[in-house]
Motif scaffolding. Structure first.
Motif, PDB file in Angstrom:
ATOM      1  N   PHE A   1      19.787   2.072 -26.031  1.00 55.39           N
ATOM      2  CA  PHE A   1      19.029   1.073 -26.775  1.00 55.39           C
ATOM      3  C   PHE A   1      19.739  -0.283 -26.785  1.00 55.39           C
ATOM      4  CE2 PHE A   1      16.417   3.944 -29.891  1.00 55.39           C
ATOM      5  CZ  PHE A   1      16.120   4.806 -28.851  1.00 55.39           C
ATOM      6  N   ARG A   2      21.046  -0.266 -26.594  1.00 61.44           N
ATOM      7  CA  ARG A   2      21.857  -1.455 -26.840  1.00 61.44           C
ATOM      8  C   ARG A   2      21.442  -2.690 -26.036  1.00 61.44           C
ATOM      9  NH1 ARG A   2      27.740   1.642 -27.006  1.00 61.44           N
ATOM     10  NH2 ARG A   2      27.358   2.797 -28.956  1.00 61.44           N
ATOM     11  N   PRO A   3      21.079  -2.552 -24.734  1.00 58.70           N
ATOM     12  CA  PRO A   3      20.703  -3.757 -23.983  1.00 58.70           C
ATOM     13  C   PRO A   3      19.467  -4.472 -24.535  1.00 58.70           C
ATOM     14  CG  PRO A   3      21.174  -1.932 -22.496  1.00 58.70           C
ATOM     15  CD  PRO A   3      21.099  -1.359 -23.876  1.00 58.70           C
ATOM     16  N   PHE A   4      18.691  -3.782 -25.367  1.00 58.13           N
ATOM     17  CA  PHE A   4      17.420  -4.346 -25.834  1.00 58.13           C
ATOM     18  C   PHE A   4      17.455  -4.775 -27.303  1.00 58.13           C
ATOM     19  CE2 PHE A   4      16.815  -0.782 -22.841  1.00 58.13           C
ATOM     20  CZ  PHE A   4      16.508  -1.532 -21.717  1.00 58.13           C
ATOM     21  N   ILE A   5      18.564  -4.480 -27.979  1.00 60.33           N
ATOM     22  CA  ILE A   5      18.678  -4.836 -29.386  1.00 60.33           C
ATOM     23  C   ILE A   5      18.797  -6.345 -29.536  1.00 60.33           C
ATOM     24  CG2 ILE A   5      20.124  -4.617 -31.452  1.00 60.33           C
ATOM     25  CD1 ILE A   5      20.959  -1.841 -30.449  1.00 60.33           C
ATOM     26  N   GLY A   6      18.006  -6.878 -30.448  1.00 65.34           N
ATOM     27  CA  GLY A   6      18.035  -8.320 -30.692  1.00 65.34           C
ATOM     28  C   GLY A   6      17.017  -9.105 -29.909  1.00 65.34           C
ATOM     29  N   TYR A   7      16.229  -8.435 -29.067  1.00 67.64           N
ATOM     30  CA  TYR A   7      15.243  -9.133 -28.237  1.00 67.64           C
ATOM     31  C   TYR A   7      13.806  -8.908 -28.693  1.00 67.64           C
ATOM     32  CZ  TYR A   7      19.043 -10.174 -25.025  1.00 67.64           C
ATOM     33  OH  TYR A   7      20.213 -10.650 -24.476  1.00 67.64           O
ATOM     34  N   CYS A   8      13.622  -8.246 -29.844  1.00 66.36           N
ATOM     35  CA  CYS A   8      12.266  -8.076 -30.377  1.00 66.36           C
ATOM     36  C   CYS A   8      11.741  -9.425 -30.880  1.00 66.36           C
ATOM     37  CB  CYS A   8      12.264  -7.049 -31.510  1.00 66.36           C
ATOM     38  SG  CYS A   8      12.715  -5.373 -30.982  1.00 66.36           S
ATOM     39  N   ARG A   9      10.431  -9.586 -30.869  1.00 66.54           N
ATOM     40  CA  ARG A   9       9.829 -10.851 -31.300  1.00 66.54           C
ATOM     41  C   ARG A   9      10.114 -11.110 -32.776  1.00 66.54           C
ATOM     42  NH1 ARG A   9       3.501 -11.326 -30.448  1.00 66.54           N
ATOM     43  NH2 ARG A   9       4.219 -10.948 -28.301  1.00 66.54           N
ATOM     44  N   PHE A  10      10.072 -10.049 -33.576  1.00 66.81           N
ATOM     45  CA  PHE A  10      10.278 -10.205 -35.020  1.00 66.81           C
ATOM     46  C   PHE A  10      11.636  -9.625 -35.420  1.00 66.81           C
ATOM     47  CE2 PHE A  10       5.654  -9.697 -34.384  1.00 66.81           C
ATOM     48  CZ  PHE A  10       5.256 -10.969 -34.806  1.00 66.81           C
ATOM     49  N   ARG A  11      12.353 -10.353 -36.252  1.00 68.22           N
ATOM     50  CA  ARG A  11      13.702  -9.940 -36.643  1.00 68.22           C
ATOM     51  C   ARG A  11      13.689  -8.649 -37.459  1.00 68.22           C
ATOM     52  NH1 ARG A  11      16.926 -14.966 -39.078  1.00 68.22           N
ATOM     53  NH2 ARG A  11      18.592 -13.395 -39.019  1.00 68.22           N
ATOM     54  N   ASP A  12      12.590  -8.392 -38.195  1.00 71.84           N
ATOM     55  CA  ASP A  12      12.497  -7.189 -39.018  1.00 71.84           C
ATOM     56  C   ASP A  12      11.696  -6.083 -38.333  1.00 71.84           C
ATOM     57  OD1 ASP A  12      10.061  -8.438 -39.114  1.00 71.84           O
ATOM     58  OD2 ASP A  12       9.781  -8.171 -41.289  1.00 71.84           O
TER      59      ASP A  12
ATOM     60  N   CYS B   1       7.923  -5.794 -29.307  1.00 77.63           N
ATOM     61  CA  CYS B   1       9.097  -4.946 -29.583  1.00 77.63           C
ATOM     62  C   CYS B   1       9.810  -4.616 -28.267  1.00 77.63           C
ATOM     63  CB  CYS B   1       8.680  -3.652 -30.284  1.00 77.63           C
ATOM     64  SG  CYS B   1      10.029  -2.452 -30.482  1.00 77.63           S
ATOM     65  N   ALA B   2      11.038  -5.062 -28.138  1.00 77.72           N
ATOM     66  CA  ALA B   2      11.798  -4.840 -26.910  1.00 77.72           C
ATOM     67  C   ALA B   2      12.113  -3.364 -26.702  1.00 77.72           C
ATOM     68  CB  ALA B   2      13.086  -5.661 -26.944  1.00 77.72           C
ATOM     69  N   ILE B   3      12.299  -2.626 -27.786  1.00 80.25           N
ATOM     70  CA  ILE B   3      12.577  -1.195 -27.686  1.00 80.25           C
ATOM     71  C   ILE B   3      11.341  -0.456 -27.166  1.00 80.25           C
ATOM     72  CG2 ILE B   3      13.245   0.887 -28.946  1.00 80.25           C
ATOM     73  CD1 ILE B   3      15.507  -1.121 -28.735  1.00 80.25           C
ATOM     74  N   LYS B   4      10.176  -0.837 -27.691  1.00 79.73           N
ATOM     75  CA  LYS B   4       8.929  -0.213 -27.239  1.00 79.73           C
ATOM     76  C   LYS B   4       8.676  -0.517 -25.759  1.00 79.73           C
ATOM     77  CE  LYS B   4       3.914  -0.325 -27.891  1.00 79.73           C
ATOM     78  NZ  LYS B   4       2.789  -1.015 -28.547  1.00 79.73           N
ATOM     79  N   GLU B   5       8.939  -1.753 -25.361  1.00 76.29           N
ATOM     80  CA  GLU B   5       8.736  -2.128 -23.959  1.00 76.29           C
ATOM     81  C   GLU B   5       9.681  -1.348 -23.051  1.00 76.29           C
ATOM     82  OE1 GLU B   5       9.290  -6.329 -24.016  1.00 76.29           O
ATOM     83  OE2 GLU B   5       7.380  -6.741 -25.027  1.00 76.29           O
ATOM     84  N   ALA B   6      10.914  -1.146 -23.497  1.00 77.58           N
ATOM     85  CA  ALA B   6      11.863  -0.355 -22.714  1.00 77.58           C
ATOM     86  C   ALA B   6      11.396   1.095 -22.611  1.00 77.58           C
ATOM     87  CB  ALA B   6      13.241  -0.422 -23.356  1.00 77.58           C
ATOM     88  N   LEU B   7      10.802   1.597 -23.692  1.00 81.17           N
ATOM     89  CA  LEU B   7      10.246   2.951 -23.691  1.00 81.17           C
ATOM     90  C   LEU B   7       9.120   3.064 -22.665  1.00 81.17           C
ATOM     91  CD1 LEU B   7      10.056   5.785 -25.048  1.00 81.17           C
ATOM     92  CD2 LEU B   7       8.477   4.757 -26.692  1.00 81.17           C
ATOM     93  N   GLU B   8       8.248   2.072 -22.649  1.00 78.76           N
ATOM     94  CA  GLU B   8       7.112   2.090 -21.727  1.00 78.76           C
ATOM     95  C   GLU B   8       7.561   1.977 -20.270  1.00 78.76           C
ATOM     96  OE1 GLU B   8       4.836  -1.139 -23.259  1.00 78.76           O
ATOM     97  OE2 GLU B   8       3.841   0.078 -24.809  1.00 78.76           O
ATOM     98  N   ARG B   9       8.661   1.266 -20.030  1.00 80.03           N
ATOM     99  CA  ARG B   9       9.178   1.135 -18.665  1.00 80.03           C
ATOM    100  C   ARG B   9       9.956   2.368 -18.221  1.00 80.03           C
ATOM    101  NH1 ARG B   9      10.897  -3.916 -20.565  1.00 80.03           N
ATOM    102  NH2 ARG B   9      13.033  -3.085 -20.677  1.00 80.03           N
ATOM    103  N   GLY B  10      10.315   3.226 -19.164  1.00 75.62           N
ATOM    104  CA  GLY B  10      11.096   4.406 -18.838  1.00 75.62           C
ATOM    105  C   GLY B  10      12.593   4.206 -18.975  1.00 75.62           C
TER     106      GLY B  10
END
Length: 343
Positions: free
Chosen positions: A294-305, A314-323
């Motif tokens: 998860f670490r490479p994507f932390i802090g890149y979400c559109r919303f801070r909360d 959500c950067a985490i969700k996008e990473a999930l969708e990309r695999g």
């Protein structure tokens, strides 16, 4: 886990007990100072705490492993645990009752902690170089439990390794599920070792891993930690217990942390059996960072909360969708976060 609240009388009693303990400690310190003046204590040297007996510790000399003594710990020293390096004076006369004296705790490079019954974090071993997370075919391991251990290990900064013990119990009924369970971890950078203390398979590889530095086994009861200690060190006599027929869980058999020197090199600390690491002391951010992918994507979400549960951008969700993140590990994260909130 919420901390237990104490009433005023309980607080008074605890304060009084603490005052009495401090007074006794001061008297002991004074008696050992007299012993040093009388020449009943040897010169200060560096040692290693190899066992802890509450108010006393067993110290081994760094320069002479045959020199081991129970030691009094001076009152101004913070709590000592197995694995601590200390400055100490060995007893050379009779006035100390054969007890050496620990005068200082040297800096730690790592700590293994778990919560006590009040929810406060308690250090149980120090200067650990690797944590071996032991699982076995029975009791049946689950991804959430393994990930809980891995996240807890990541927060300590101590390198974790997965150890599948009792591989002689693998058969056609559990082979596929175990392979699927462990398959993702090498790709995340986690080494997976496999061992049978019954047949000896995998023992040489484990000994090679343990040969450098200090290691500790963790894992739920019943996975064979004490039997493993006996296999590595036949003279260690770690007590073993059978799985409970009623629950399929193990019984806690090891009672105090102790450090052993392995014949093939390296040290091993056998710590009390624990069913799981407590993660309720973590913040959500620490939990998130405990999942290494998860670490490479932390802090890149559109919303801070962002809660990482379907929010736009959500950067985490996008990473999930990309695999880049597996659904199973995402499910583990959400499960652990919910348990964190509930505890």
């Amino acid at each position: 886990m919420s901390k237990r609240k104490l009433n005023r009388r309980q607080q008074w009693r605890i304060a009084k007990i603490q005052e009495e303990r401090e007074a006794r400690a001061r008297r002991r310190d004074e008696s050992f100072e007299h012993a040093e003046e009388d020449g009943d204590l040897g010169p200060e040297q560096t040692g290693l705490v190899i066992a802890n007996y509450g108010s006393q510790v067993l110290v081994e000399s760094e320069s002479d492993s045959e020199l081991r003594q129970r030691c009094h710990v001076r009152a101004n020293i913070e709590t000592l645990v197995t694995g601590d390096k200390v400055a100490w004076n060995p007893a050379t006369g009779e006035s100390t009752g054969g007890l050496g004296v620990v005068g200082a705790r040297l800096p730690r490079h790592s700590e293994l902690q778990r919560p006590d019954r009040y929810g406060d974090m308690k250090t149980v071993a120090a200067n650990i170089d690797r944590i071996l997370i032991v699982i076995a075919p029975y009791p049946e391991p689950f991804a959430n439990a393994i990930d809980r251990y891995l996240v807890a290990a990541e927060t300590t900064g101590i390198h974790p390794i997965l150890l599948l013990n009792k591989i002689d119990l693998i058969d056609d009924n559990n082979r596929d599920s175990l392979e699927q369970l462990l398959a993702p971890y090498p790709g995340l950078g986690y080494e997976v070792l496999k061992l049978s203390t019954k047949t000896g398979e995998g023992l040489d590889g484990l000994l090679a891993t343990l040969a450098q530095g200090t290691s500790v086994f963790v894992g739920q009861s019943g996975v064979g930690k004490s039997s493993l200690i006996n296999g590595l060190l036949p003279g260690a006599d770690a007590r073993t217990g059978a799985l409970s027929e009623a629950t399929g869980k193990g019984t806690h058999t090891t009672t105090a942390a102790e450090l052993f020197h392995l014949p093939s090199g390296g040290d091993l600390i056998d710590s009390p059996g624990i069913r799981e690491f407590g993660i309720w002391h973590m913040s959500e951010q620490e939990l998130l960072e405990g999942f290494v992918e998860f670490r490479p994507f932390i802090g890149y979400c559109r919303f801070r909360d962002c809660n990482h549960q379907g929010e736009p951008g959500c950067a985490i969700k996008e990473a999930l969708e990309r695999g880049d993140i597996s659904q199973r590990r995402m499910d583990s994260y959400l499960h652990l976060r919910n348990s964190l909130e509930n505890e």
